[in-house]
Design an enzyme around this catalytic site. Structure first.
Site: not given
Ligand SMILES: Nc1ccn([C@H]2C[C@H](O)[C@@H](COP(=O)(O)OP(=O)(O)OP(=O)(O)O)O2)c(=O)n1
Ligand SMILES: [Mn+2]
Length: 569
Positions: A305, A412, A421, A485, A508
């Site tokens: 691929k 983010s 998001g 949140d 993380n």
């Molecule tokens: N399974 C997960 C879910 C979340 N987080 C941590 C890292 C993420 O950055 C943070 C916030 O979760 P979000 O789902 O809000 O993710 P983001 O803020 O990074 O992206 P988005 O723009 O989609 O909200 O929590 C994590 O370590 N493991």
């Molecule tokens: Mn987020």
């Protein structure tokens, strides 16, 4: 080319004298492991090695450079037979390698013939696919530095002994490690960072990683610095993304990955995640099947691929699958908050094809009803400026219930993304106790103002932290519903919580795994040292380290500090 230059050397030697040619094994000190060899065959091998200048050692000792094993010997059995400490300068090689050397009258590439149990500890996901492990992280490469010293040209079995004078062996905060520091049984090799990054994308990696480690306090010290550099959290995210000459390939594979994620196809998800990360981290352009195949985690089918994308710029399979009714419908359904791949596939199987079908006929949870009702709003990204306004609104509500509350937008947003998001807001109080009682009051205040419109999940029992997942809407006729949140934490946990909620999730995972490798434990609550594990089970909780800042957490893990924008892996 590493291998070519080595072979070049041996060819020039070959041009010298016949005698030299016949002594081409003189740099080897071999122990031929009797297991599985018949008595006669065992003797023949030893004689042949000696005939061409090799030295035979009848015992396993630190002088041995090569442990020669019968070709059918199982790697795990060899690992058990071999005392790693005695053989820290040795490699285990299949006897067919010696046969090839003798046939070609030179030391040939060990390719496919090296057995090394180190791979098991570094990445079970790698070793489960192959019993081969070579030092430079490629399937056919032999590290040129090592090759130049005949007899020690592949991955070493053991680790350097602890040395307080060696800064590589300094523990968190620069102190020398003591025997009280418990490390998992880590074998550091010259794995490229891409391999570690790739492995970290494998969900099973963390879970299976410690399977074979024991909980003895005998140290197998990692070479710090090198270990850290193998983890995504040891690098800024931007560099690898911008520098990758294979982004066009990973972008296409990413589309397939999304399809497999929507189908909850764990096996493929794992394989694609690992391969994509390895390709992304590969420093050279991949232009054909052969170069793709050399990358760890890229098997025959995936290499084909990759080659197709490299040649034509696209993948027919992506067009076929991504365009299918099943995939587009399941992807649509997965946009309903509270519906995962399983529920979405189930709805598809029940014959539902549109959101209208779901509204009219599907059995929905409370969350899914909210998700369906606010489908468009919750599936549109939040512009950064609006996320900032939402934060300000939360901050104002905090100020109304208590003075001195501290808030921080994580996720983010903090990683510098243009759109988010959702909005992840962390709330604490610097006096260490005034965060108590804030959670409910804050939610009530925001509800009174009509700012919080829908509750999704309220989690009040996550240790000392309280978490709310819901939907908010800024005042005004044209504003959208947004996911919000709120996490209230004690000040002592503010830094680890901020680190966790800033992410990325991949960053993380990598940091948690590194902590585990260092005998520590990292979570949104804090960082603990001296954690003793047996497999995945923690035998001791360890002791909590002071982590008042994010920087201190990086320091404890001997990592260079990464700004939030550099954690966007
Ligand atoms: N399974 C997960 C879910 C979340 N987080 C941590 C890292 C993420 O950055 C943070 C916030 O979760 P979000 O789902 O809000 O993710 P983001 O803020 O990074 O992206 P988005 O723009 O989609 O909200 O929590 C994590 O370590 N493991
Ligand atoms: Mn987020």
């Amino acid at each position: 080319m590493k291998r070519a230059s080595y072979e070049g050397n041996s060819t020039s030697k070959k041009a010298n004298t016949t005698n030299e040619e016949h002594q081409f094994l003189s740099s080897l000190r071999c122990h031929v492991l009797p297991a599985h060899f018949g008595k006669g065959r065992h003797g023949i091998f030893k004689k042949q090695i000696e005939k061409y200048g090799g030295h035979i050692s009848e015992t396993l000792n630190p002088e041995v450079s090569h442990v020669i094993v019968e070709e059918t010997v199982d790697i795990n059995k060899v690992a058990k037979l071999v005392n790693k400490e005695v053989l820290k300068n040795s490699v285990i090689v299949k006897c067919t390698w010696i046969s090839s050397c003798i046939k070609e009258k030179r030391i040939v590439d060990c390719k496919d013939l090296i057995l090394n149990n180190a791979s098991k500890e570094i990445s079970p996901s790698v070793s489960s696919h192959s019993n081969l492990f070579v030092s430079d992280g490629t399937k056919d490469g032999i590290n040129s530095n090592n090759m130049s010293h005949a007899g020690s040209h592949v991955t070493k079995l053991g680790n350097e002994p602890p040395s307080a004078s060696n800064t590589d062996n300094l523990g968190p905060g620069g102190r020398a490690r003591t025997t009280n520091d418990n490390y998992n049984d880590i074998h550091v090799t010259d794995l490229k960072s891409s391999d570690a990054v790739a492995s970290l994308n494998t969900p099973t990696f963390a879970a299976g990683d410690d399977k074979d480690s024991d909980h003895s306090t005998t140290q197998q010290l990692p070479q710090l610095g090198k270990l850290q550099s193998m983890f995504a959290c040891g690098h800024a995210s931007g560099a690898s993304k911008l520098a990758s000459p294979n982004s066009h390939i990973t972008a296409e594979l990413q589309k397939l990955l999304q399809v497999y994620q929507s189908k909850n196809d764990t096996w493929r998800i794992t394989g694609y995640q690992r391969a994509i990360a390895a390709i992304q981290a590969h420093p050279h352009p991949i232009t054909n099947y052969q170069s793709a195949r050399k990358i760890r985690g890229v098997g025959e089918k995936l290499a084909a691929k990759v080659a197709e994308i490299a040649c034509s710029g696209r993948l027919r399979k992506v067009e076929e699958i991504c365009g299918s009714e099943e995939t587009t419908t399941i992807t649509l359904f997965m946009g309903v908050w509270g519906a995962g791949p399983h529920t979405s596939a189930n709805w598809y199987m029940q014959g539902f094809r549109t959101l209208e079908d779901l509204r009219a006929k599907a059995t929905l949870t409370r969350h899914q009803k909210v998700g369906l009702q606010l489908y468009d709003d919750l599936n549109s990204r939040i512009p950064r400026a609006e996320a900032s306004q939402i934060h300000q609104f939360v901050q104002q509500c905090c100020g109304e219930i208590r003075t001195g509350l501290l808030t921080e937008v994580c996720g983010s947003y903090r990683r510098g993304r243009d759109t988010c998001g959702d909005v992840d807001v962390l709330v604490t109080h610097p006096d260490g106790h005034s965060h108590e009682g804030v959670f409910r009051k804050l939610l009530a205040n925001m509800k009174n103002k009509g700012f919080l419109t829908d509750d999704l999940v309220t989690q009040e029992d996550n240790g000392s932290q309280q978490k709310y997942l819901g939907v908010c809407k800024l005042p005004g006729p044209d504003t959208k519903h947004r996911r919000l949140d709120i996490i209230v934490v004690p000040y002592s946990e503010f830094a680890p919580a901020m680190l966790y909620f800033t992410g990325s999730a991949h960053f993380n995972r990598s940091m948690r795994l590194l902590a585990t490798k260092l005998g520590m434990s990292l979570s949104e609550h804090g960082l603990r040292a001296n954690v003793v594990r047996k497999g995945n089970e923690k035998l001791t909780a360890g002791c909590l380290l002071e982590t008042l800042t994010e920087e201190s957490i990086f320091r404890h893990l001997s990592l260079p500090y990464q700004q939030p924008v550099d954690r966007d892996h």
